[in-house]
Motif scaffolding. Structure first.
Motif, PDB file in Angstrom:
ATOM      1  N   ASP A 170       0.851  -1.213   0.000  1.00  0.00           N
ATOM      2  CA  ASP A 170       0.000   0.000   0.000  1.00  0.00           C
ATOM      3  C   ASP A 170       0.879   1.254   0.000  1.00  0.00           C
ATOM      4  OD1 ASP A 170       0.961  -0.516   2.556  1.00  0.00           O
ATOM      5  OD2 ASP A 170      -0.819   0.230   3.591  1.00  0.00           O
TER       6      ASP A 170
ATOM      7  N   LEU B 228      -0.130   9.881  -0.942  1.00  0.00           N
ATOM      8  CA  LEU B 228       0.659  10.627   0.038  1.00  0.00           C
ATOM      9  C   LEU B 228       0.941   9.776   1.276  1.00  0.00           C
ATOM     10  CD1 LEU B 228       1.933  13.383   0.563  1.00  0.00           C
ATOM     11  CD2 LEU B 228      -0.227  14.108   1.605  1.00  0.00           C
ATOM     12  N   PHE B 229      -0.087   9.046   1.762  1.00  0.00           N
ATOM     13  CA  PHE B 229       0.120   8.193   2.933  1.00  0.00           C
ATOM     14  C   PHE B 229       1.147   7.108   2.631  1.00  0.00           C
ATOM     15  CE2 PHE B 229      -4.387   9.125   4.704  1.00  0.00           C
ATOM     16  CZ  PHE B 229      -3.911  10.265   5.337  1.00  0.00           C
TER      17      PHE B 229
ATOM     18  N   GLY C 218       4.685   7.896   3.757  1.00  0.00           N
ATOM     19  CA  GLY C 218       4.916   7.631   5.185  1.00  0.00           C
ATOM     20  C   GLY C 218       5.040   6.143   5.453  1.00  0.00           C
ATOM     21  N   GLU C 219       4.155   5.347   4.809  1.00  0.00           N
ATOM     22  CA  GLU C 219       4.181   3.897   5.010  1.00  0.00           C
ATOM     23  C   GLU C 219       5.513   3.298   4.570  1.00  0.00           C
ATOM     24  OE1 GLU C 219       1.848   1.807   6.596  1.00  0.00           O
ATOM     25  OE2 GLU C 219       1.498   3.887   7.155  1.00  0.00           O
TER      26      GLU C 219
ATOM     27  N   LEU D 171       8.418   4.839   4.293  1.00  0.00           N
ATOM     28  CA  LEU D 171       9.463   5.263   5.225  1.00  0.00           C
ATOM     29  C   LEU D 171       9.432   4.408   6.493  1.00  0.00           C
ATOM     30  CD1 LEU D 171       9.296   9.163   4.976  1.00  0.00           C
ATOM     31  CD2 LEU D 171      11.331   7.758   4.612  1.00  0.00           C
TER      32      LEU D 171
ATOM     33  N   PRO E 143      -5.852  -3.300   4.651  1.00  0.00           N
ATOM     34  CA  PRO E 143      -5.493  -2.140   3.824  1.00  0.00           C
ATOM     35  C   PRO E 143      -6.625  -1.708   2.891  1.00  0.00           C
ATOM     36  CG  PRO E 143      -3.801  -3.853   3.641  1.00  0.00           C
ATOM     37  CD  PRO E 143      -4.863  -4.375   4.555  1.00  0.00           C
TER      38      PRO E 143
ATOM     39  N   GLY F  22      -8.682   0.622   4.716  1.00  0.00           N
ATOM     40  CA  GLY F  22      -8.067   1.851   5.200  1.00  0.00           C
ATOM     41  C   GLY F  22      -7.084   1.692   6.340  1.00  0.00           C
ATOM     42  N   TYR F  23      -6.709   0.439   6.666  1.00  0.00           N
ATOM     43  CA  TYR F  23      -5.723   0.191   7.721  1.00  0.00           C
ATOM     44  C   TYR F  23      -4.418  -0.268   7.085  1.00  0.00           C
ATOM     45  CZ  TYR F  23      -9.504   0.745  10.997  1.00  0.00           C
ATOM     46  OH  TYR F  23     -10.544   1.276  11.707  1.00  0.00           O
ATOM     47  N   SER F  24      -3.305   0.300   7.534  1.00  0.00           N
ATOM     48  CA  SER F  24      -2.034   0.079   6.849  1.00  0.00           C
ATOM     49  C   SER F  24      -1.645  -1.405   6.803  1.00  0.00           C
ATOM     50  CB  SER F  24      -0.923   0.869   7.532  1.00  0.00           C
ATOM     51  OG  SER F  24      -0.872   0.551   8.902  1.00  0.00           O
ATOM     52  N   TRP F  25      -1.021  -1.802   5.678  1.00  0.00           N
ATOM     53  CA  TRP F  25      -0.571  -3.181   5.518  1.00  0.00           C
ATOM     54  C   TRP F  25       0.525  -3.495   6.550  1.00  0.00           C
ATOM     55  CZ3 TRP F  25       4.375  -4.960   4.088  1.00  0.00           C
ATOM     56  CH2 TRP F  25       4.465  -6.348   3.856  1.00  0.00           C
TER      57      TRP F  25
END
Lengths: 222, 252
Positions: B39, B43-44, B47-48, B50, B242, B245-248
């Protein structure tokens, strides 16, 4: 208040945006479980330290977490640039650390009393910071900032594995979460006072000096 | 233009150029080393990427989650969500999971299925670890099962494999990278706190990923697929979380 360098002005506004994003997303995450615990673990039904007087609201931690960690990266990188520049240019030493004369208790006491009586103009210079400003900025930059970052990292399960000493420093993952909350609350309190003081001591000139670097003619009338 | 400001301009220009080159080089290195999460878009996604890359580099593949003693096991262990309501799952539950099988296939040389008895016949692994929900609550529990690496060794993982995908009887399918799949604390649990895995905690078999948040440790396992890319699964984001809407990556 010294003339702000380009690095200071850029990192100030980047951190302003990052802080706002961190606060909004932090609240979004907190709403999913507005309870604070002490130690390693905590859950509904287990003894809590503080039940915050807000309802459990689910469904906002997904975007909240994405935004929180993106803003944390932006704020951390910008903060490191700001601190490095302050050290390299020796501006921290001159402009943020209180001078020897200011370290006297009678001086600090007088500044506190003047602030308490709202006699702000006596200490609201455009050339340098007064002792309370200096102590506050040093506390936020070198204590609260690192504290909120490290306590946040301490309850990451991956970092709890790689750097277990970090969890130990805070006394457990739930303790780290609780400390993270209070450090963040202290930063929010600072930001409220910060903006209020800007508004109370020449809003236009101070905004101007943080945007273009020069307070302009408005500062001379104050 | 004075000498000083020209020098500052040159320094600023060089710094900016170095930053852009540095970020470009980092993205290149991250891509080559599998440090970009499924994912990673938008823009998000910046961050993911990084966070995922930094945590992988800092923790390495082998850092171990802290293990606790029996005295640390939590007395309050919430169950999150009901068991699957599908007919297939209910039928298997009625038969006390005697007919249950774990199918393992994808990029493997010997695809096969395992019964619960098969899995219990392999060397058992027990650990007492901390599990946190992304919501903020957490508990310590003891889990018993078989290491995922053991099962993967039995089926023979292809060298191209980069992800292991998990399909449960409910809709919360998930995936982890090979580093986590082969990690010694990643295992398939059939026991909890000295008992059979309770119904609400994922009976008959659940995944345990010790270094990520609870939503990666999916319950009610039915099938495991080894894959090279997540592009062919669902929306290509690597899991149902994901997609909602929840990060992998849930290492933080």
């Amino acid at each position: 208040m010294p003339r702000h360098s380009l690095v200071v002005r850029l990192t100030h506004w980047i951190n302003a945006i990052a802080s706002l994003a961190l606060i909004v997303s932090g609240v979004a995450i907190l709403l999913a479980h507005p309870r604070l615990y002490w130690g390693e673990t905590g859950a509904v039904g287990a003894p809590s330290l503080i039940d915050l007087p807000i309802p459990f609201i689910f469904g906002h931690s997904g975007w909240g977490r994405y935004l929180h960690f993106l803003a944390a990266w932006v704020g951390t990188i910008s903060g490191v640039v700001y601190v490095s520049a302050g050290i390299v240019t020796r501006r921290f030493g001159h402009e943020l650390l209180p001078s020897k004369a200011e370290w006297s208790w009678t001086h600090v006491q007088r500044v506190i009393v003047d602030h308490a009586r709202l006699r702000l103009s006596a200490h609201a210079s455009f050339q340098s910071y007064n002792v309370l400003q200096r102590l506050t900025y040093v506390a936020v930059i070198f204590v609260l900032g690192p504290l909120v970052l490290m306590s946040g990292l301490a309850f990451s399960p991956m970092l709890a594995s790689a750097t277990p000493w970090l969890v130990g420093v805070f006394g457990g993952q739930q303790s780290a979460r609780t400390i993270h909350f209070f450090a963040a609350a202290a930063i929010v309190a600072f930001l409220i006072v910060h903006v209020a003081m800007v508004a109370a001591t020449g809003f236009t000139a101070r905004m101007r000096s943080m945007i273009v670097g020069d307070p302009g003619s408005a500062a001379e009338q104050l | 233009m004075s000498g000083l400001s020209r020098r500052r301009l040159i320094v600023s220009g060089l710094s900016a150029a170095a930053s852009v080159t540095g970020v470009g080089a980092m993205i290149h290195v991250a891509g080559r080393n599998g440090l970009i999460p499924p994912d990673h878009t938008g823009l998000f996604g910046v961050g993911e990427t990084l966070t995922y890359a930094a945590q992988r580099v800092i923790a390495g593949d082998l850092a171990l989650a802290r293990e606790f003693s029996r005295n640390d096991i939590s007395t309050v262990i919430p169950m999150n969500g009901p068991p699957p309501e599908t007919d297939t799952y209910q039928r298997l539950l009625d038969g006390e999971f005697r007919d249950w099988r774990l199918q393992v296939d994808g990029l493997v040389t010997r695809p096969r299925s395992f019964s619960l008895a098969d899995l219990k016949g392999y060397p058992a692994h027990t650990q007492i670890t901390h599990q946190a929900c992304e919501e903020g609550w957490s508990f310590v529990a003891e889990w018993t099962g078989v290491r995922l690496s053991h099962v993967l060794e039995l089926v023979g993982v292809d060298a191209r494999a980069r992800y292991v995908v998990f399909f449960p009887f409910d809709r919360f399918w998930e995936s982890i990278d090979m580093a986590d799949a082969l990690h010694p604390q990643t295992f398939l649990a059939y026991g909890m706190n000295g008992q059979e895995l309770p119904l609400g905690h994922g009976a008959p078999l659940r995944l345990r990923v010790a270094r990520q948040l609870g939503y990666k440790s999916i319950k009610y396992l039915s099938r495991i697929v080894v894959a090279e890319s997540m592009a062919d699964f669902g929306q290509g984001l690597g899991g149902a979380n994901p997609e909602e809407g929840y990060s992998w990556w849930a290492g933080i």
